[in-house]
Scaffold this motif. Sequence first.
Motif, PDB file in Angstrom:
ATOM      1  N   ASP A  38      21.835  15.970  87.964  1.00 41.40           N
ATOM      2  CA  ASP A  38      21.133  17.318  87.984  1.00 41.40           C
ATOM      3  C   ASP A  38      21.974  18.118  88.440  1.00 41.40           C
ATOM      4  OD1 ASP A  38      20.790  16.114  90.238  1.00 41.40           O
ATOM      5  OD2 ASP A  38      18.753  15.650  90.196  1.00 41.40           O
ATOM      6  N   SER A  39      22.877  17.778  88.980  1.00 43.20           N
ATOM      7  CA  SER A  39      23.879  18.731  89.426  1.00 43.20           C
ATOM      8  C   SER A  39      25.176  19.277  88.349  1.00 43.20           C
ATOM      9  CB  SER A  39      24.750  18.236  90.677  1.00 43.20           C
ATOM     10  OG  SER A  39      25.160  17.007  90.651  1.00 43.20           O
ATOM     11  N   MET A  40      25.058  18.513  87.139  1.00 44.12           N
ATOM     12  CA  MET A  40      25.966  18.806  86.102  1.00 44.12           C
ATOM     13  C   MET A  40      25.195  19.435  84.916  1.00 44.12           C
ATOM     14  SD  MET A  40      27.920  15.176  85.463  1.00 44.12           S
ATOM     15  CE  MET A  40      28.462  14.119  86.614  1.00 44.12           C
ATOM     16  N   THR A  41      25.681  20.279  84.281  1.00 42.12           N
ATOM     17  CA  THR A  41      25.099  20.796  83.062  1.00 42.12           C
ATOM     18  C   THR A  41      25.106  19.990  82.082  1.00 42.12           C
ATOM     19  OG1 THR A  41      27.378  21.437  81.924  1.00 42.12           O
ATOM     20  CG2 THR A  41      26.416  23.117  83.594  1.00 42.12           C
ATOM     21  N   VAL A  42      24.234  20.229  80.714  1.00 48.01           N
ATOM     22  CA  VAL A  42      23.950  19.466  79.843  1.00 48.01           C
ATOM     23  C   VAL A  42      25.360  19.135  79.113  1.00 48.01           C
ATOM     24  CG1 VAL A  42      23.215  19.553  77.534  1.00 48.01           C
ATOM     25  CG2 VAL A  42      21.601  20.191  79.461  1.00 48.01           C
ATOM     26  N   GLY A  43      26.185  19.945  79.034  1.00 48.42           N
ATOM     27  CA  GLY A  43      27.415  19.464  78.196  1.00 48.42           C
ATOM     28  C   GLY A  43      28.155  18.367  79.134  1.00 48.42           C
TER      29      GLY A  43
ATOM     30  N   ARG B 121      23.417  24.868  80.053  1.00 49.94           N
ATOM     31  CA  ARG B 121      22.402  25.030  80.805  1.00 49.94           C
ATOM     32  C   ARG B 121      22.031  23.610  81.749  1.00 49.94           C
ATOM     33  NH1 ARG B 121      17.107  26.685  77.750  1.00 49.94           N
ATOM     34  NH2 ARG B 121      18.048  27.517  75.918  1.00 49.94           N
ATOM     35  N   PHE B 122      21.404  23.771  82.914  1.00 49.73           N
ATOM     36  CA  PHE B 122      21.104  22.715  83.778  1.00 49.73           C
ATOM     37  C   PHE B 122      19.860  21.605  83.081  1.00 49.73           C
ATOM     38  CE2 PHE B 122      24.125  24.837  86.369  1.00 49.73           C
ATOM     39  CZ  PHE B 122      25.026  23.747  86.772  1.00 49.73           C
ATOM     40  N   PRO B 123      20.164  20.355  83.671  1.00 51.78           N
ATOM     41  CA  PRO B 123      18.811  19.818  83.040  1.00 51.78           C
ATOM     42  C   PRO B 123      17.368  20.236  83.283  1.00 51.78           C
ATOM     43  CG  PRO B 123      20.423  18.178  83.778  1.00 51.78           C
ATOM     44  CD  PRO B 123      20.929  19.665  84.033  1.00 51.78           C
ATOM     45  N   SER B 124      17.387  20.683  84.600  1.00 48.77           N
ATOM     46  CA  SER B 124      16.280  21.219  85.328  1.00 48.77           C
ATOM     47  C   SER B 124      15.735  22.625  84.428  1.00 48.77           C
ATOM     48  CB  SER B 124      16.226  21.620  86.601  1.00 48.77           C
ATOM     49  OG  SER B 124      17.260  22.562  86.979  1.00 48.77           O
ATOM     50  N   GLU B 125      16.701  23.340  83.764  1.00 54.17           N
ATOM     51  CA  GLU B 125      16.340  24.440  82.904  1.00 54.17           C
ATOM     52  C   GLU B 125      15.988  24.158  81.348  1.00 54.17           C
ATOM     53  OE1 GLU B 125      19.559  27.323  85.505  1.00 54.17           O
ATOM     54  OE2 GLU B 125      19.974  26.514  83.355  1.00 54.17           O
TER      55      GLU B 125
ATOM     56  N   MET C 263      13.351  18.438  75.553  1.00 57.53           N
ATOM     57  CA  MET C 263      14.691  18.458  75.370  1.00 57.53           C
ATOM     58  C   MET C 263      15.798  17.545  76.037  1.00 57.53           C
ATOM     59  SD  MET C 263      14.326  22.842  75.462  1.00 57.53           S
ATOM     60  CE  MET C 263      15.714  23.357  74.918  1.00 57.53           C
ATOM     61  N   GLN C 264      14.941  17.406  77.410  1.00 56.33           N
ATOM     62  CA  GLN C 264      15.859  16.457  78.231  1.00 56.33           C
ATOM     63  C   GLN C 264      15.898  14.963  77.630  1.00 56.33           C
ATOM     64  OE1 GLN C 264      13.879  16.216  82.150  1.00 56.33           O
ATOM     65  NE2 GLN C 264      14.446  18.433  82.356  1.00 56.33           N
TER      66      GLN C 264
ATOM     67  N   ARG D 159      15.996  14.693  74.557  1.00 59.59           N
ATOM     68  CA  ARG D 159      16.992  14.501  73.324  1.00 59.59           C
ATOM     69  C   ARG D 159      18.389  14.762  73.989  1.00 59.59           C
ATOM     70  NH1 ARG D 159      14.936  18.105  68.465  1.00 59.59           N
ATOM     71  NH2 ARG D 159      12.634  17.967  68.881  1.00 59.59           N
ATOM     72  N   VAL D 160      18.568  15.496  75.166  1.00 56.77           N
ATOM     73  CA  VAL D 160      19.970  15.191  75.751  1.00 56.77           C
ATOM     74  C   VAL D 160      20.166  13.808  76.020  1.00 56.77           C
ATOM     75  CG1 VAL D 160      21.199  16.162  77.683  1.00 56.77           C
ATOM     76  CG2 VAL D 160      19.702  17.764  76.606  1.00 56.77           C
ATOM     77  N   GLY D 161      19.253  13.166  76.652  1.00 55.59           N
ATOM     78  CA  GLY D 161      19.311  11.772  77.207  1.00 55.59           C
ATOM     79  C   GLY D 161      19.994  10.877  76.068  1.00 55.59           C
ATOM     80  N   ILE D 162      19.173  11.297  74.923  1.00 64.79           N
ATOM     81  CA  ILE D 162      19.729  10.285  73.697  1.00 64.79           C
ATOM     82  C   ILE D 162      21.110  10.936  73.032  1.00 64.79           C
ATOM     83  CG2 ILE D 162      19.392  10.060  71.245  1.00 64.79           C
ATOM     84  CD1 ILE D 162      16.116  10.350  71.745  1.00 64.79           C
ATOM     85  N   ALA D 163      21.321  12.048  73.499  1.00 60.54           N
ATOM     86  CA  ALA D 163      22.651  12.496  72.988  1.00 60.54           C
ATOM     87  C   ALA D 163      23.784  11.851  73.942  1.00 60.54           C
ATOM     88  CB  ALA D 163      22.773  14.097  73.119  1.00 60.54           C
ATOM     89  N   ARG D 164      23.444  11.956  75.173  1.00 62.21           N
ATOM     90  CA  ARG D 164      24.678  11.096  76.041  1.00 62.21           C
ATOM     91  C   ARG D 164      24.570   9.842  75.779  1.00 62.21           C
ATOM     92  NH1 ARG D 164      23.224  11.189  82.432  1.00 62.21           N
ATOM     93  NH2 ARG D 164      21.886   9.481  81.878  1.00 62.21           N
ATOM     94  N   ALA D 165      23.539   9.198  75.478  1.00 57.38           N
ATOM     95  CA  ALA D 165      23.766   7.561  74.994  1.00 57.38           C
ATOM     96  C   ALA D 165      24.259   7.396  73.986  1.00 57.38           C
ATOM     97  CB  ALA D 165      22.247   7.113  75.239  1.00 57.38           C
ATOM     98  N   MET D 166      24.380   8.363  72.942  1.00 57.44           N
ATOM     99  CA  MET D 166      25.036   8.122  71.652  1.00 57.44           C
ATOM    100  C   MET D 166      26.556   8.608  71.813  1.00 57.44           C
ATOM    101  SD  MET D 166      22.846   6.683  69.561  1.00 57.44           S
ATOM    102  CE  MET D 166      23.932   6.920  68.315  1.00 57.44           C
TER     103      MET D 166
END
Lengths: 248, 258
Positions: free
Chosen positions: B91-96, B133-137, B142-143, B145-152
């Motif tokens: 949570d202290s890092m952006t989505v990217g 954006r930050f995960p909390s935002e 969407m989170q 999907r971001v989780g899937i993106a990070r896993a992939m």
Amino acid sequence: MVIDNMLYNVGRYVSLLRSAVARPEKFSMYYKETMRQMDAIGVGSVFIVLLISVFIGMVTAVQFADQLGDSFVPSYYIGYIVRDITIIEMAPTITCLVLAGKVGSNLAAEIGGMRQKEHIDAMEIMGVNTAAYLIMPKIIAAVVVIPMLVAIAAFVSIVGGYLSTVVPGSLSHTEYVLGLRSFFVPRYVFMMFVKAAVFAFLLTSVSCYMGYYVKGGSIELGEASTSAVVVSNVLILVFDFLIALLLT
Amino acid sequence: MIRTEDIKKSFGENDVLKGISTEFYAGKPNLIIGSSGAGKTVLLKLLIGLFKPTSGKVYYDDTDLFSLDDDALREVRMKVGMLFQGNALFDSMTVGENIRFPMDMFTNKSLGEKEKRVDEVLEMVNMEGINDRFPSEVSGGMQKRVGIARAMVLEPKYLFCDEPNSGLDPKTSILIDELINDLTHHNKITTVINTHDMNSVMGIGENIVLLKDGNLVWQGNKNEVLESDEQVLQEFIFASPFLRRLREDALKQRHAHE
Ligand SMILES: Nc1ncnc2c1ncn2[C@@H]1O[C@H](COP(=O)(O)OP(=O)(O)OP(=O)(O)O)[C@@H](O)[C@H]1O
Ligand SMILES: [Mg+2]
């Protein structure tokens, strides 16, 4: 029962530290993290260390001056006593006790939060050695930066002693400085740095350990943070004594 | 392919898994279903070695997971992606930065290459442009999907998803399922999904494992779910009268066709 529990914790602490000593997956990531921690631990604590040490110096000087009173001990001894008490004991011990409260609780809460939110599991699954990545940079940063803070603390305490005696006029500038220059034992400075490094290691490693094995929820997180401070403080005092025995 | 051999797991007195032997196939979504407390999460965590079994074995192709030392285990894990039930985004890092993290840690790509790959996977999950954006935002869906993106992001060979569509509306869940399904087929990933969402079962259930009280009580695919007369299965999946009626209609239609 209590003994069992203690042995269990000591064993787990040692084995956590063992796995924390590993080749970094990526040197640059560890370097970046170490720098971040140096900033947080070092720069972030300068103010509180300055504040505390100036007061300790002032109090030591004033009280010692009072005790000397009209005795036969020459008053320049005030400078000498303030210097030695500060270097040998006050700067490393008090600074690290305070840092255990400030930095230790913070580290335990940070790592504990990561454990509870499954961030540690997520990193493990990526293949990160979390014991190493989350703990080693913090220990290295602390062991480098905290002795610097302690050196600053010692210096500022001596200045504090000056402020509380020379400035109000109860002692002359020449006397205080003469005291500072008398009976200097370089080994004491070495001892100060040894203490600072050992205490820094203890408070960071213990706090990281407390956070790393947190279970449950926010109450347990609070408890871990408290135990980090309490256990670090006790260990700092115990090792203070041991180092005093060994090095004097 | 992942194979388990008589996996047992107890926590103290509590026997959670009582001997699970099964296979999870490559290039297919493999579903673990079962009611709350059946042991799905425990089984998933065993499959990736976050828990150690009380007895039994887990094989990744021919590698015995629990015979590996820490370094070899990490080697395997670099081929694993996981979507946690609670996302576990930092949570202290952006989505990217979240998505970039595994690359930062394990590759020597330049920043530009990494950013390009981040954009690529974000596009893959239809979330382009939210890098800063930050995960909390961002919303729960969407989170995910971001989780899937990070896993992939490191192109895993194995993908684990713990309840990927819990807490999502039916439409978004189906989108997430389809996304996971496409990625699995397209990249020949061995995907293991924990779910109790019946849309997922009937939508992407190519290999379904039903757990009950720590035992594997049924295994099959979505067509067999419909046909099977197995009591435990029908009780679990077609729990409501409405769904039971739907099943009967579907079966009637199918038999009319034949
Ligand atoms: N870390 C643990 N320590 C002790 N017991 C545990 C632990 N994790 C799970 N259990 C127990 O294992 C059993 C199965 O839990 P699990 O989380 O696998 O259920 P689940 O099938 O994933 O349920 P849900 O669908 O609600 O997520 C529960 O009885 C739980 O109490
Ligand atoms: Mg679960």
